[in-house]
Design a protein around this motif. Structure first.
Motif, PDB file in Angstrom:
ATOM      1  N   PHE A 207       0.838  -1.201   0.000  1.00  0.00           N
ATOM      2  CA  PHE A 207       0.000   0.000   0.000  1.00  0.00           C
ATOM      3  C   PHE A 207       0.874   1.252   0.000  1.00  0.00           C
ATOM      4  N   LEU A 208       1.954   1.207   0.773  1.00  0.00           N
ATOM      5  CA  LEU A 208       2.850   2.367   0.862  1.00  0.00           C
ATOM      6  C   LEU A 208       3.749   2.479  -0.363  1.00  0.00           C
ATOM      7  N   ARG A 227      -7.940   4.083  -3.552  1.00  0.00           N
ATOM      8  CA  ARG A 227      -8.205   5.207  -2.648  1.00  0.00           C
ATOM      9  C   ARG A 227      -8.057   6.557  -3.351  1.00  0.00           C
ATOM     10  N   LEU A 232     -12.448   6.628  -6.038  1.00  0.00           N
ATOM     11  CA  LEU A 232     -13.271   6.443  -4.844  1.00  0.00           C
ATOM     12  C   LEU A 232     -14.703   6.917  -5.088  1.00  0.00           C
ATOM     13  N   LEU A 239     -12.114  -0.242  -3.877  1.00  0.00           N
ATOM     14  CA  LEU A 239     -11.417  -0.178  -2.597  1.00  0.00           C
ATOM     15  C   LEU A 239     -11.983  -1.200  -1.611  1.00  0.00           C
TER      16      LEU A 239
ATOM     17  N   PHE B 185      -5.490   1.198   6.558  1.00  0.00           N
ATOM     18  CA  PHE B 185      -5.547   1.597   5.151  1.00  0.00           C
ATOM     19  C   PHE B 185      -6.785   1.070   4.450  1.00  0.00           C
ATOM     20  N   PRO B 189      -9.613   5.055   3.948  1.00  0.00           N
ATOM     21  CA  PRO B 189     -10.270   5.439   2.687  1.00  0.00           C
ATOM     22  C   PRO B 189     -11.790   5.250   2.722  1.00  0.00           C
ATOM     23  N   ALA B 284       3.845   3.941  15.071  1.00  0.00           N
ATOM     24  CA  ALA B 284       4.174   3.215  13.850  1.00  0.00           C
ATOM     25  C   ALA B 284       2.990   3.258  12.888  1.00  0.00           C
ATOM     26  N   ILE B 287       2.367   6.257  10.592  1.00  0.00           N
ATOM     27  CA  ILE B 287       3.044   6.366   9.297  1.00  0.00           C
ATOM     28  C   ILE B 287       2.030   6.125   8.179  1.00  0.00           C
ATOM     29  N   VAL B 288       1.260   5.044   8.315  1.00  0.00           N
ATOM     30  CA  VAL B 288       0.280   4.697   7.287  1.00  0.00           C
ATOM     31  C   VAL B 288      -0.860   5.713   7.269  1.00  0.00           C
ATOM     32  N   LYS B 291      -0.013   8.906   5.662  1.00  0.00           N
ATOM     33  CA  LYS B 291       0.058   8.759   4.198  1.00  0.00           C
ATOM     34  C   LYS B 291      -1.358   8.819   3.598  1.00  0.00           C
ATOM     35  N   ILE B 292      -2.313   8.153   4.246  1.00  0.00           N
ATOM     36  CA  ILE B 292      -3.676   8.123   3.726  1.00  0.00           C
ATOM     37  C   ILE B 292      -4.272   9.532   3.675  1.00  0.00           C
ATOM     38  N   ILE B 303       8.041   8.737   4.446  1.00  0.00           N
ATOM     39  CA  ILE B 303       7.633   8.023   3.233  1.00  0.00           C
ATOM     40  C   ILE B 303       7.782   8.887   1.982  1.00  0.00           C
TER      41      ILE B 303
END
Lengths: 271, 347
Positions: A207-208, A227, A232, A239, B185, B189, B284, B287-288, B291-292, B303
């Motif tokens: 995903f990253l 996303r 979306l 998704l 994640f 979304p 931690a 981080i994700v 990003k989202i 990132i």
């Protein structure tokens, strides 16, 4: 076994079947784009609809199961073997070996967010399936090593181990013929939970953009593509469907792990 | 047991107790330093494994030899990487060479001890400055997520615990399990779809309005709240069987007072530990989440700016700062836990 574990088992069996027979189950080519059929809702032709480039989501989710299970399986097998050997060394020999392994290595690995280490490693090694698997093994072995060490410490004082030693069995034989079979149960629990963790980590890194590179139908990659705001609003199923696939897989392995732990530990079962 | 039954002789003298405490603190401090040292060394060594020249990667293929030389000079890339190198010489033969303390690894440590984490490859600004700019946003997000998690988990956990075995309890258990399994994640979304795309109530990303924190905080806090609900539930069930609960009921306290004043107070002790251990996981997970939602914190810095633009000095700094925060959060909880539960303090 409780009902949730049975549910988990059913999901996992289904997943394995889907992964094994993916080419037969998939209805379309996973990579085939068709810009005239973008953002289609689920229909008979496209069971789960299509994504931003007109690829069939059903076929991609089916092939995605292969990637997830492959990563999970390899990571669990490799990191459990490494963990079992290291944990056995620490528990069986004790002394400075144990102090180095459990006092230093365990503490360092547990004091540090595993995901961050995996991100850092993949960032430097570059994206790719094998590098991803390597990174997940590096953070994964500690769990097995801890369990193994604990079990060895417990089992090595049992009478039958003393008896084996008195009969002249060597260390290797004692460890793998006598101690390991008695330590196997908690290790299986750990493996089941480890499977859930590996599947989740693979999806997270993909995903990253640090795991499996994009054209591959990894569930994490599909989520990242889904996303995008225009996707979306036009096709939320792009998704939601891979999202459900990940959640269901993780849930299933966690259920099996929890169920096994409960089954193997009579004190918890009575509750 | 009170002191009356234990004459002073049986207890360790104040000096011994103090020594023991100091030893414990020293041991923790040493472990902390050891972990930080390992982490930094590991990341520093990993950077050396990166294929290709960072100077070329940063400046591009068109850069002149002079520019590349300048870049290498500025960032210390022309100096040996480690105590020992095994590089090719002009004839193409490999030699093992000892450089002593005159190497980049020592340079980096020397810099850190002086509060300098190097200069970013891309922006030519101090890494420390970039990090301190982004740090508050991450902490803000982690704390907001913690508040969300506790606000959801405590009432739900108490309800589940006091209604043990009923349909309500079962329903809450299933919801909690789904919450644990739904990764950020996936949830993030989905929340964007519902609240930004469909309803148009909140912005899909960024950090401009105060309300922008809501979606990221819920995303990050959801998994934790699910875990906490289970913890609070089992804790409440355990405490409800204690003698003091019977006493409190016998003296005529309402069930509400018993649960919220007595049971919850004791029941929250193990919950606090989990909370602290999870504070690290939150960092931690941030981080994700960052990003989202394009939340301008440390994770996004790592990132997008670090890994995305191959700015390795920045990656090094971010990893260092995130892991130190993680370790400190865990140590802090441990200390808090010992203070809250006298039984642990004694043993």
């Amino acid at each position: 076994m409780n009902r949730l574990a049975i549910f988990g088992l059913v999901v996992v069996v289904l997943l394995v079947v889907v992964a094994l027979f993916a080419p037969l189950i998939a209805t379309h080519d996973v990579g085939a784009t068709d810009l005239t059929h973008r953002f289609l809702p689920p229909s008979a032709e496209h069971l789960f609809g299509t994504d931003a480039t007109g690829r069939d989501i059903f076929s991609r989710v089916v092939f995605g199961a292969r990637i997830s299970l492959r990563v999970g399986l390899v990571v669990v097998v490799v990191s459990s073997i490494v963990g079992i050997i290291i944990g056995a060394l620490a528990g069986y020999y004790g002394g400075w070996i144990d102090r180095l392994i459990s006092g230093y290595l365990f503490n360092v690995f547990l004091a540090f967010p595993g995901l961050l280490l995996a991100i850092a490693m993949v960032a430097f090694l570059g994206a790719g399936l094998n590098k991803l698997i390597f990174a997940l093994c590096v953070i994964g072995w500690v769990g097995y090593a801890r369990v193994m060490r604990g079990q060895v410490l417990k089992v090595r004082e049992y009478d039958f181990v003393q008896a084996a030693r008195a009969l002249g069995a060597n260390d290797l034989r004692i460890l793998f013929r006598h101690i390991l079979p008695n330590a196997i149960q908690p290790l299986i629990v750990q493996a089941s939970l480890g499977m859930a963790g590996a599947v989740l980590s693979e999806a997270t890194l993909s995903f990253l953009g640090l795991g499996v590179p994009p054209p591959a139908p990894s569930w994490g990659v599909m989520l990242e593509e889904g996303r995008d705001l225009s996707t979306l609003s036009a096709a939320p199923h792009a998704l939601i469907i891979p999202g459900i696939a990940i959640a269901l897989t993780v849930l299933a392995f966690n259920f099996i792990g929890d169920g096994l732990r409960e089954y193997l530990d009579p004190r918890q079962r009575a509750r | 047991m009170s002191d009356k039954f234990f004459p002073v002789i049986c207890r360790p003298s104040p000096v011994t107790a103090l020594m023991r405490k100091l030893f414990d603190v020293a041991r923790r401090g040493a472990l902390l330093l050891l972990v930080v040292w390992t982490v930094v060394s590991l990341v520093t060594l990993l950077i050396e494994l990166v294929p290709g020249d960072p100077a070329v990667a940063t400046l591009g293929e068109q850069a002149t030899a002079e520019q590349i030389e300048q870049f290498r000079e500025r960032h210390g890339l022309n100096r040996p990487a480690f105590f020992v190198t095994y590089a090719r010489d002009e004839q193409g033969e490999r030699h093992l060479r000892w450089h002593g303390a005159d190497n980049r690894y020592v340079d980096y440590w020397r810099g850190i001890l002086h509060g300098d984490m190097g200069t970013s490859f891309r922006t030519d600004r101090p890494v420390l400055e970039l990090i301190t700019q982004r740090y508050p946003a991450t902490i803000e997000l982690a704390i907001a997520a913690l508040i969300v998690a506790v606000a959801i988990a405590v009432p739900l956990g108490v309800v589940a615990g006091t209604h043990r075995g009923t349909w309500l309890d079962n329903l809450l258990s299933v919801v909690a399990l789904i919450g644990i399994s739904l990764p950020g994640f996936v949830l993030g979304p989905m929340l964007i779809y519902i609240f930004a795309v469909r309803l148009g109530w909140l912005a899909p990303s960024g950090r401009f309005e105060p309300s922008d924190i809501m979606l990221p905080a819920v995303t990050l806090g959801a998994a934790l709240s699910a875990l906490l609900t289970r913890m609070v539930r089992s804790s409440v069930i355990e405490e409800l069987n204690e003698d003091y609960v019977r006493t409190a009921r016998a003296k005529g306290l309402s069930e509400r007072t018993v649960v919220y004043k007595h049971v919850l107070k004791n029941g929250l002790i193990p919950v606090v530990t989990i909370l602290g251990l999870q504070l690290g996981v939150l960092l931690a997970g941030a981080i994700v989440t960052e990003k989202i939602f394009n939340w301008p914190g440390l994770g996004l810095l790592l990132i997008d700016d670090g890994i995305g633009k191959r700015d390795y000095r920045l990656v090094q700094g971010c990893v260092l700062v995130i892991s130190i925060t993680y370790i400190l959060a865990n140590t802090l909880t441990d200390t808090l836990y010992r203070r809250l539960d006298p039984r642990i303090r004694v043993s």
